[in-house]
Design a protein around this motif. Structure first.
Motif, short mmCIF file in Angstrom:
data_model
loop_
_atom_site.label_atom_id
_atom_site.label_comp_id
_atom_site.label_asym_id
_atom_site.label_seq_id
_atom_site.Cartn_x
_atom_site.Cartn_y
_atom_site.Cartn_z
N THR A 682 -20.61 139.49 -18.97
CA THR A 682 -21.68 140.31 -19.35
C THR A 682 -21.46 140.36 -20.93
N ALA A 683 -22.42 140.09 -21.67
CA ALA A 683 -22.38 140.11 -23.21
C ALA A 683 -23.64 141.04 -23.96
N ASP A 684 -23.26 141.50 -24.88
CA ASP A 684 -24.13 142.37 -25.82
C ASP A 684 -24.17 141.54 -27.14
N ILE A 685 -25.38 141.43 -27.61
CA ILE A 685 -25.69 140.83 -29.04
C ILE A 685 -25.76 141.91 -30.00
N VAL A 686 -25.12 141.76 -30.91
CA VAL A 686 -25.03 142.64 -32.19
C VAL A 686 -25.44 141.86 -33.13
N ARG A 687 -26.51 142.16 -34.00
CA ARG A 687 -26.93 141.50 -35.33
C ARG A 687 -26.29 142.36 -36.46
N PHE A 688 -25.87 141.64 -37.65
CA PHE A 688 -25.27 142.32 -38.82
C PHE A 688 -25.58 141.61 -39.93
N LYS A 689 -25.75 142.10 -41.20
CA LYS A 689 -25.90 141.37 -42.50
C LYS A 689 -24.35 141.07 -43.22
N ASN A 690 -23.93 139.87 -43.44
CA ASN A 690 -22.79 139.64 -44.10
C ASN A 690 -23.62 139.32 -45.35
N GLY A 691 -23.29 140.10 -46.67
CA GLY A 691 -23.91 140.11 -47.69
C GLY A 691 -25.61 139.76 -47.56
N GLU A 692 -26.20 138.64 -48.12
CA GLU A 692 -27.56 138.60 -47.94
C GLU A 692 -27.83 137.89 -46.52
N GLU A 693 -26.73 137.35 -45.78
CA GLU A 693 -26.99 136.49 -44.63
C GLU A 693 -27.10 137.31 -43.29
N ASN A 694 -27.71 136.62 -42.47
CA ASN A 694 -27.97 137.24 -41.11
C ASN A 694 -26.76 136.67 -40.10
N HIS A 795 -6.81 143.29 -45.27
CA HIS A 795 -7.25 143.26 -46.68
C HIS A 795 -7.32 141.41 -46.79
N LEU A 796 -8.62 140.98 -46.93
CA LEU A 796 -8.89 139.54 -47.01
C LEU A 796 -9.21 139.03 -48.31
N ASN A 797 -9.33 137.80 -48.46
CA ASN A 797 -9.13 137.21 -49.74
C ASN A 797 -10.46 137.02 -50.49
N THR A 798 -11.54 137.00 -49.73
CA THR A 798 -12.95 136.70 -50.21
C THR A 798 -13.84 137.92 -49.83
N GLU A 799 -15.05 137.87 -50.87
CA GLU A 799 -15.91 138.97 -50.52
C GLU A 799 -16.52 138.72 -49.20
N SER A 800 -16.95 137.46 -49.11
CA SER A 800 -17.75 137.15 -47.74
C SER A 800 -17.01 137.57 -46.72
N ILE A 801 -15.60 137.27 -46.53
CA ILE A 801 -14.98 137.52 -45.42
C ILE A 801 -14.94 139.25 -45.24
N ASN A 802 -14.57 139.83 -46.12
CA ASN A 802 -14.69 141.50 -46.19
C ASN A 802 -15.74 141.86 -45.76
N THR A 803 -17.06 141.33 -46.32
CA THR A 803 -18.30 142.01 -45.71
C THR A 803 -18.49 141.68 -44.16
N TRP A 804 -17.99 140.42 -43.64
CA TRP A 804 -17.96 139.99 -42.20
C TRP A 804 -16.93 140.85 -41.46
N LYS A 805 -15.98 141.24 -42.22
CA LYS A 805 -15.09 142.11 -41.42
C LYS A 805 -15.65 143.53 -41.16
N GLY A 807 -18.86 144.07 -41.05
CA GLY A 807 -19.93 143.82 -39.78
C GLY A 807 -19.41 144.10 -38.36
N VAL A 808 -18.08 143.24 -38.25
CA VAL A 808 -17.49 143.08 -37.03
C VAL A 808 -17.01 144.65 -36.68
N ALA A 809 -16.59 145.32 -37.64
CA ALA A 809 -16.17 146.85 -37.25
C ALA A 809 -17.13 147.54 -36.92
N ARG A 810 -18.47 147.40 -37.40
CA ARG A 810 -19.62 148.32 -37.06
C ARG A 810 -19.96 147.83 -35.51
N ALA A 811 -19.72 146.46 -35.39
CA ALA A 811 -20.39 146.04 -34.19
C ALA A 811 -19.46 146.58 -32.86
N LEU A 812 -18.14 146.72 -33.18
CA LEU A 812 -17.39 147.37 -32.17
C LEU A 812 -17.15 148.91 -32.16
#
Length: 852
Positions: A682-694, A795-805, A807-812
């Motif tokens: 079974t799976a949950d869907i979690v939506r979040f923002k990465n910068g301005e992207e969905n 500690h990741l290299n780009t702003e986008s991947i840090n924002t993604w990081k 979002g993943v933390a919030r999802a978990l």
């Protein structure tokens, strides 16, 4: 171009990147990082996509001032925007809380301004239809960012007969779980819903209700409070029997039993000592003191409270909150000439009440906007009708009673600034005098508003003549009472003391009626290799370097300056010298850890006499206290006239709950991952923002905890998933060539099964590689809190991947069990007392919440 503003409410507004907004707010707050980030995250003007359109609270204050001035213009003797702005500026005098601060003047989102609601049927429906209707209504309110409370006393007890194929009732607890789960499913801007469930002690299922949260993982989405009447309190004190029945108010109950009151009392005390719940509501005191209950037969019968307990409400009534900053009225604070400016205080109370009444008009506008939006929604009319009926009932109650929630904050700092020790007899007397002044002047302002704008429609002085609160107003100012009888009152009830955790961070004061947690406390931060000009205090067992430094309560720094100390030198003092300096200050022996619980509870009871709603306060106790001491706290609270009380014993939330054995776990609750990944999860869907992207995450679940995560940018053309779809399954499959892949399947509203093939391949390779690493530690059973901590420390290299990081933390985080102790210190008080509640770290020492 002429239609642009109609289709785009943000047209003409300047958008600010998050970092720029934080820097602007930081300048406003004098370099205070915490205040700046809290303000930007929670209160700056945003649209429904999270775009930020303010970078300073000054912009927010003018936004609010202009809207209130617009409403003022409809009435005689209006305040102009500059007058309102003066009250709001620098959070010095008047502070709208929560919904009003975020929502007033925000035309970019359609949301209520109310902080809290209570729901329930006029004639309580003990049926599945009635129970499910309440479930639907609470979700509809939570999605508009309102906290919700409702009572369960109308549900028939366990084992009683029902007229359906089930034959007997399952009782209270399964429905507690239903409402709790619905709350956990609702999330707005990363914030979950807030729910209060209450039950009368007279209900035969009271003991089951009290025990419901003892088992780990049960009813994690709700606060619970037991409504105790005077008869039960006397029976428990005297060791007598107590009569329970259902229906609880019936002259001819269908079910009755007598219980040992002291045994049930001891159960309540034990659970509160062990896990800080249930809270208690002294229900006879609430009803006896309630002014709105003078109109109970007209629909204003109080049935429950909001999630924090400071507003007892009738069904479908709501309240908006505003706090007066008491510290702002101390002239020459921390000097021998310090004095409380009662004249300015009285003037501002009158203006604050005008603002509160204006906010009711603004809320009615918001409700009409919500109703207009619902009418345009694509759902069938019979689906929309429930939400329409809900908001129409809320609108009616707001119009009939015009209830407000004017309160205070910074009690602790006010007393210290006047040289009074919190908890002393002198301090209690002065605090009561301040609250009495607030009550009398708020009622005076409401009478004046009635003359100018009209009384609340159902006002009847005859109904209120025997009410204790009205009696105290009459005794304090007989002329005011006579004027109220003649002209009426604009608002049915108007006073409260609510939690002000994030509000106090921005006003840089103590919270609500609480004392200061500590004037000086230690905070630590991790030192990065690239950091300059830092002092490494110690290196931990994994090799990370840390810097420890002192954090000073803002008003303690004001005391230092007022008394001739060099603040820069003080900040570099060794701990022994700092302790000696604190001992000279008015905060000495007046912190949360110093205050005697008897003094605090008695102070709450004395102040409660001048609050027509209630007070939200927690009695903090050391870990070593006995259950007998908790019992004395509750007993004293009842005897002192408190309407409710909650205790928190230090450390009581962490590691004390009992886990039942089930598949995949041993008796200690240890998670045991499967030897092989199941074909279907079974799976949950979690939506979040990465910068301005969905972005979207698919979280595979095994034995009620995350087992894997697939995540990346949501490309609608590649994988369209309706927003209402929140669950599905992840299948591990092999194609014709033997290549392994993962598919996601969900069922749409028409009952069709939809499959998205190869979800891992739909995402950017870099993000997918990080997701594989995270899935690896999840699959090997690392505790969810540790996984989140690991992700947040990357500690990741780009702003986008840090924002993604992030979002993943919030999802978990939503899967961290309630009661889990966080691995970080509270950013407000510096103590290691952060405990997860509804996936949000809440400090059990100072009350600071990272989620609002």
């Amino acid at each position: 171009m002429s239609n642009e503003k109609e289709t785009n409410p943000a047209a003409g507004l300047k958008e600010y990147p998050y970092a720029e907004a934080v820097e602007g707010a930081k300048e406003y707050f004098g370099g205070d990082d915490l205040a700046a980030t809290v303000w930007v995250s929670k209160y700056a003007l945003k649209d429904s996509f999270g775009k930020i359109y303010e970078k300073s609270p000054e912009q927010m204050h003018w936004r609010i001032a202009n809207e209130i001035a617009r409403v003022e213009g409809k009435y005689p003797n209006p305040m102009d925007a500059s007058e309102v702005y003066h009250l709001l500026k620098d959070f010095k005098y008047v502070i709208p809380q929560g919904g009003p601060m975020t929502g007033i003047g925000n035309n970019l989102q359609i949301a209520s301004l109310s902080n809290c609601f209570v729901i329930g049927h006029k004639n309580p429906a003990d049926s599945y239809g009635g129970i499910i209707r309440i479930d639907e209504e609470q979700v509809q309110l939570m999605k508009r960012r309102g906290g919700v409370g409702h009572d369960l006393s109308h549900i028939r007890p366990t084992g009683s007969p029902v007229l359906n194929s089930a034959l007997t009732s399952t009782g209270i607890v399964p429905f507690m779980e239903r409402y709790s789960n619905s709350t956990r499913e609702v999330a707005q801007d990363g914030r979950r819903g807030a729910l209060m469930l209450s039950l009368s002690i007279k209900h035969p299922d009271a003991e089951n209700f009290i025990d419901a949260k003892v088992e780990t993982g049960k009813v994690t989405g709700a606060n619970v409070s037991i409504k105790m009447d005077d008869e039960f309190m006397r029976a428990a004190k005297e060791g007598k029997k107590y009569h329970q029945q259902f229906p609880i108010d019936s002259d001819q109950p269908m079910y009755e039993k007598d219980i040992d009151a002291r045994s049930l009392w001891n159960k309540i005390i034990h659970n509160a000592w062990k896990s800080a719940e249930p809270g208690v509501l002294f229900w006879d005191t609430i009803l006896r003191e309630s002014v709105p209950d003078c109109y109970a037969d007209l629909g204003f019968r109080t049935v429950s409270t909001n999630p924090c307990g400071e507003i007892p409400l009738c069904p479908y009534d709501s309240c908006r909150l505003m706090a007066i900053n008491l510290y702002g009225y101390v002239d020459e604070p921390f000097t021998k000439n310090a004095k409380f400016n009662f004249d300015r205080f009285k003037k501002h109370i009158a203006q604050a009440m005008r603002m509160m009444d204006d906010i009711i008009d603004l809320e009615l506008e918001k409700v009409n906007q919500i109703l207009a939006k619902i009418s345009k929604d694509p759902e069938d009319e019979d689906i929309r009708s429930v939400e329409v009926s809900l908001w129409e009932k809320i609108r009616t109650k707001a119009q009939q009673g015009r209830r407000t929630g004017l309160g205070i904050t910074a009690e602790g700092d006010m007393l210290a600034a006047l040289g009074l020790q919190y908890g002393s007899d002198e301090a209690i007397d002065f605090a009561v005098e301040v609250q009495k002044t607030l009550a009398v002047e708020a009622y005076r302002a409401s009478v004046q508003l009635a003359k100018e704008r009209g009384a609340f429609p159902i006002f009847d002085a005859g109904r209120e003549k025997n009410n204790p609160m009205i009696g105290r107003i009459k005794e304090a100012d007989p002329a005011l009472y006579e004027e109220m009888v003649k002209s009426g009152r604009r608002n049915i009830a108007m006073l409260t003391i609510a939690p002000t955790g994030t509000t106090s961070l921005m006003s840089q004061t103590t919270s609500g009626i609480e004392p200061v947690f500590r004037p000086v406390y230690m905070r630590r931060r991790k030192v990065n290799p690239s950091d300059k000009d830092v002092k490494v205090t110690f290196v931990d067992e994994v090799g990370d370097s840390w810097e420890e430094y002192n954090v000073f309560h803002h008003k303690f720094l004001v005391w230092l300056e007022a008394n001739g100390y060099d603040v820069a030198k003080v900040k570099n003092m060794p701990q022994e010298e700092l302790d000696a300096l604190v001992a000279k200050s008015p905060y000495h022996k007046a912190t949360a850890n110093d205050i005697d619980w008897v003094s605090k509870v008695k102070m709450q009871g004395a102040i409660q006499k001048w609050v027509d709603h209630s007070i939200s306060v927690t009695v903090n106790l050391p870990n070593s206290v006995t259950e007998e001491l908790v019992s004395q706290v509750y007993q004293t609270a009842w005897e002192s006239g408190c309407k409710g009380v909650t205790v928190y014993r230090d450390g009581s939330r962490a590691g004390v709950l009992v886990e039942k054995k089930k598949d995949g776990k041993d008796n200690s609750g240890e998670y045991k991952p499967p030897l092989k990944r199941p074909v279907e999860l079974t799976a949950d869907i979690v939506r979040f923002k990465n910068g301005e992207e969905n972005w979207i995450a698919f979280v595979g679940i095994y034995n009620d905890r995350p087992y894997e995560i697939f995540t990346g940018k949501l490309e609608e053309d590649a994988m369209f998933i309706p927003k209402k779809v929140t669950k599905g399954v992840i299948l591990k499959v092999k194609d014709a060539d033997g290549n392994k892949r993962y598919d996601f399947q969900y069922t749409d509203k028409y009952g069709y099964t939809n499959t998205i093939g190869g979800i891992s391949r739909l995402f950017d390779e870099e993000f997918w590689n990080y997701a594989k690493l995270i899935s690896g530690v999840l699959r090997n059973g690392m505790p969810i809190l540790d996984v989140v901590t690991l992700i947040e420390s990357l500690h990741l290299n780009t702003e986008s991947i840090n924002t993604w990081k992030n979002g993943v933390a919030r999802a978990l985080k939503q899967y961290i069990p309630d009661g889990t102790k966080a691995k970080e210190k509270c950013p407000n008080c510096g103590q290691e007392t952060l405990v997860y509640q509804n996936n949000c770290p809440v400090c059990m020492s100072c009350g600071h919440s990272k989620c609002g």
